[in-house]
Motif scaffolding. Structure first.
Motif, PDB file in Angstrom:
ATOM      1  N   VAL A 209     -25.530 -10.379   0.867  1.00 41.97           N
ATOM      2  CA  VAL A 209     -25.874  -9.079   0.285  1.00 41.97           C
ATOM      3  C   VAL A 209     -24.661  -8.159   0.397  1.00 41.97           C
ATOM      4  O   VAL A 209     -24.197  -7.866   1.493  1.00 41.97           O
ATOM      5  CB  VAL A 209     -27.080  -8.448   1.014  1.00 41.97           C
ATOM      6  N   ARG A 210     -24.124  -7.707  -0.730  1.00 45.40           N
ATOM      7  CA  ARG A 210     -22.963  -6.817  -0.724  1.00 45.40           C
ATOM      8  C   ARG A 210     -23.433  -5.389  -0.533  1.00 45.40           C
ATOM      9  O   ARG A 210     -24.262  -4.881  -1.297  1.00 45.40           O
ATOM     10  CB  ARG A 210     -22.188  -6.943  -2.038  1.00 45.40           C
ATOM     11  N   CYS A 211     -22.934  -4.742   0.502  1.00 46.68           N
ATOM     12  CA  CYS A 211     -23.377  -3.374   0.796  1.00 46.68           C
ATOM     13  C   CYS A 211     -22.202  -2.489   1.191  1.00 46.68           C
ATOM     14  O   CYS A 211     -22.355  -1.540   1.955  1.00 46.68           O
ATOM     15  CB  CYS A 211     -24.431  -3.386   1.893  1.00 46.68           C
ATOM     16  N   ASP A 212     -21.008  -2.793   0.666  1.00 47.25           N
ATOM     17  CA  ASP A 212     -19.818  -1.995   0.987  1.00 47.25           C
ATOM     18  C   ASP A 212     -20.022  -0.513   0.693  1.00 47.25           C
ATOM     19  O   ASP A 212     -19.537   0.349   1.427  1.00 47.25           O
ATOM     20  CB  ASP A 212     -18.611  -2.488   0.186  1.00 47.25           C
ATOM     21  N   ASP A 213     -20.713  -0.222  -0.400  1.00 43.89           N
ATOM     22  CA  ASP A 213     -20.816   1.157  -0.852  1.00 43.89           C
ATOM     23  C   ASP A 213     -22.151   1.797  -0.492  1.00 43.89           C
ATOM     24  O   ASP A 213     -22.539   2.801  -1.079  1.00 43.89           O
ATOM     25  CB  ASP A 213     -20.611   1.216  -2.371  1.00 43.89           C
ATOM     26  N   LEU A 214     -22.859   1.221   0.486  1.00 46.16           N
ATOM     27  CA  LEU A 214     -24.163   1.757   0.861  1.00 46.16           C
ATOM     28  C   LEU A 214     -24.119   2.458   2.214  1.00 46.16           C
ATOM     29  O   LEU A 214     -23.467   1.989   3.142  1.00 46.16           O
ATOM     30  CB  LEU A 214     -25.206   0.632   0.922  1.00 46.16           C
ATOM     31  N   ALA A 215     -24.859   3.561   2.300  1.00 50.59           N
ATOM     32  CA  ALA A 215     -25.034   4.219   3.592  1.00 50.59           C
ATOM     33  C   ALA A 215     -25.961   3.372   4.458  1.00 50.59           C
ATOM     34  O   ALA A 215     -26.719   2.545   3.958  1.00 50.59           O
ATOM     35  CB  ALA A 215     -25.623   5.608   3.385  1.00 50.59           C
ATOM     36  N   GLY A 216     -25.890   3.587   5.769  1.00 50.34           N
ATOM     37  CA  GLY A 216     -26.653   2.761   6.700  1.00 50.34           C
ATOM     38  C   GLY A 216     -28.130   2.687   6.389  1.00 50.34           C
ATOM     39  O   GLY A 216     -28.743   1.614   6.483  1.00 50.34           O
ATOM     40  N   LEU A 217     -28.745   3.819   6.015  1.00 45.97           N
ATOM     41  CA  LEU A 217     -30.175   3.828   5.750  1.00 45.97           C
ATOM     42  C   LEU A 217     -30.562   2.974   4.551  1.00 45.97           C
ATOM     43  O   LEU A 217     -31.707   2.535   4.435  1.00 45.97           O
ATOM     44  CB  LEU A 217     -30.655   5.270   5.528  1.00 45.97           C
ATOM     45  N   LYS A 218     -29.615   2.731   3.641  1.00 46.67           N
ATOM     46  CA  LYS A 218     -29.906   1.973   2.426  1.00 46.67           C
ATOM     47  C   LYS A 218     -29.698   0.467   2.604  1.00 46.67           C
ATOM     48  O   LYS A 218     -30.169  -0.318   1.794  1.00 46.67           O
ATOM     49  CB  LYS A 218     -29.017   2.473   1.282  1.00 46.67           C
ATOM     50  N   ILE A 219     -28.975   0.075   3.647  1.00 48.31           N
ATOM     51  CA  ILE A 219     -28.635  -1.339   3.805  1.00 48.31           C
ATOM     52  C   ILE A 219     -29.878  -2.188   4.041  1.00 48.31           C
ATOM     53  O   ILE A 219     -30.075  -3.225   3.397  1.00 48.31           O
ATOM     54  CB  ILE A 219     -27.622  -1.533   4.951  1.00 48.31           C
ATOM     55  N   GLY A 220     -30.744  -1.750   4.969  1.00 46.40           N
ATOM     56  CA  GLY A 220     -31.961  -2.513   5.239  1.00 46.40           C
ATOM     57  C   GLY A 220     -32.834  -2.638   4.012  1.00 46.40           C
ATOM     58  O   GLY A 220     -33.401  -3.705   3.742  1.00 46.40           O
ATOM     59  N   GLU A 221     -32.916  -1.557   3.243  1.00 46.14           N
ATOM     60  CA  GLU A 221     -33.710  -1.587   2.015  1.00 46.14           C
ATOM     61  C   GLU A 221     -33.166  -2.618   1.035  1.00 46.14           C
ATOM     62  O   GLU A 221     -33.928  -3.381   0.435  1.00 46.14           O
ATOM     63  CB  GLU A 221     -33.700  -0.197   1.375  1.00 46.14           C
ATOM     64  N   LYS A 222     -31.835  -2.674   0.896  1.00 47.06           N
ATOM     65  CA  LYS A 222     -31.236  -3.626  -0.035  1.00 47.06           C
ATOM     66  C   LYS A 222     -31.458  -5.063   0.414  1.00 47.06           C
ATOM     67  O   LYS A 222     -31.757  -5.940  -0.394  1.00 47.06           O
ATOM     68  CB  LYS A 222     -29.743  -3.334  -0.194  1.00 47.06           C
ATOM     69  N   ILE A 223     -31.338  -5.309   1.712  1.00 47.25           N
ATOM     70  CA  ILE A 223     -31.558  -6.664   2.249  1.00 47.25           C
ATOM     71  C   ILE A 223     -32.995  -7.092   1.969  1.00 47.25           C
ATOM     72  O   ILE A 223     -33.248  -8.214   1.513  1.00 47.25           O
ATOM     73  CB  ILE A 223     -31.274  -6.708   3.765  1.00 47.25           C
ATOM     74  N   MET A 224     -33.943  -6.198   2.217  1.00 47.14           N
ATOM     75  CA  MET A 224     -35.351  -6.530   1.985  1.00 47.14           C
ATOM     76  C   MET A 224     -35.608  -6.821   0.509  1.00 47.14           C
ATOM     77  O   MET A 224     -36.303  -7.780   0.163  1.00 47.14           O
ATOM     78  CB  MET A 224     -36.231  -5.360   2.444  1.00 47.14           C
ATOM     79  N   LEU A 225     -35.031  -6.024  -0.380  1.00 44.88           N
ATOM     80  CA  LEU A 225     -35.266  -6.205  -1.801  1.00 44.88           C
ATOM     81  C   LEU A 225     -34.637  -7.495  -2.323  1.00 44.88           C
ATOM     82  O   LEU A 225     -35.226  -8.179  -3.159  1.00 44.88           O
ATOM     83  CB  LEU A 225     -34.721  -4.996  -2.583  1.00 44.88           C
ATOM     84  N   GLU A 226     -33.447  -7.824  -1.848  1.00 44.40           N
ATOM     85  CA  GLU A 226     -32.748  -8.993  -2.372  1.00 44.40           C
ATOM     86  C   GLU A 226     -33.205 -10.302  -1.751  1.00 44.40           C
ATOM     87  O   GLU A 226     -33.000 -11.363  -2.293  1.00 44.40           O
ATOM     88  CB  GLU A 226     -31.235  -8.822  -2.196  1.00 44.40           C
ATOM     89  N   MET A 227     -33.843 -10.222  -0.570  1.00 44.48           N
ATOM     90  CA  MET A 227     -34.271 -11.445   0.087  1.00 44.48           C
ATOM     91  C   MET A 227     -35.786 -11.643  -0.013  1.00 44.48           C
ATOM     92  O   MET A 227     -36.296 -12.628   0.478  1.00 44.48           O
ATOM     93  CB  MET A 227     -33.837 -11.425   1.562  1.00 44.48           C
TER      94      MET A 227
END
Length: 227
Positions: A209-227
């Motif tokens: 999951v690429r999250c270079d441009d995400l703030a910390g609060l958004k990283i968990g959300e992105k991981i959950m959505l993509e996985m």
């Protein structure tokens, strides 16, 4: 330090008849390029392999994108013409209804946007780079040269270079904070010395999951959505 190559911190100022790009290595070595140094600038952009760290650079990266993809194509232009071309590109971007973003797979040089990493591009938390400098207690900052973005007089170029380098100084301190190296006690305690950049690299390695441009609060959300 990122594992995939060299890192430089950068900022640029763009006027109708002047373009200044300042870059700094993490150890503090500073170099500035103006429109009269285009050959050196093209050489740098064409040969650099690594990551360019900036503040709101995801938004303004398209201005440099074509130059990075084909630096030799601009050799024939004089500095004045090149500045006008880049200036018009910026104005068109700012007038567009939506931001212009280059797909990650097409980016010539990897960009790391500290404004996005700290969530400072959020409408409720939007913060200027100078405000960041204040909170990081960066000293001896050079004030802005002009309030507009029109023409620059010859005697103003040196001050614009100093201002751009001053911005890079702030970004450099913010980058140190990302690495858990900033010396301010309150901020260091807040981030617990965590290497924010290494953490994001590990998430890419572990989860894809690429999250270079995400703030910390958004990283968990992105991981959950993509996985």
């Amino acid at each position: 330090m990122m594992a995939d190559g060299a890192v430089v911190i950068y900022d640029f100022q763009l006027y109708h008849n002047c373009f200044v790009l300042s870059v700094c290595t993490p150890d503090g070595h500073m170099t500035s390029y103006t429109h009269n140094d285009y050959k050196e600038l093209a050489k740098f952009l064409g040969s650099f392999k690594g990551t360019m760290v900036g503040f709101n650079n995801s938004y303004y990266y398209p201005i440099l994108h074509n130059m990075m993809k084909a630096p030799d194509d601009y050799i024939s232009f004089d500095g004045y013409t090149l500045s006008i071309m880049l200036y018009n590109t910026r104005k068109n971007m700012e007038m567009a209804e939506r931001p212009v973003f280059i797909p990650y797979s097409q980016i010539a040089i990897r960009q790391f946007d500290l404004m996005s990493l700290f969530g400072l591009n959020n409408e409720k938390r939007r913060t200027s780079l100078r405000e960041v400098g204040f909170y990081l207690k960066v000293k001896d900052l050079v004030p802005a040269v002009r309030a507009n973005t029109e023409y620059v007089q010859k005697d103003e170029v040196d001050r614009i270079v100093e201002y751009t380098e001053s911005n890079v100084k702030i970004i450099s301190e913010l980058y140190r904070l990302c690495l858990g190296l900033h010396c301010d006690g309150q901020l260091t305690e807040l981030y617990n010395g965590v290497d924010q950049i290494r953490m994001r690299g590990n998430i890419m390695k572990w989860f894809g999951v690429r999250c270079d441009d995400l703030a910390g609060l958004k990283i968990g959300e992105k991981i959950m959505l993509e996985m």
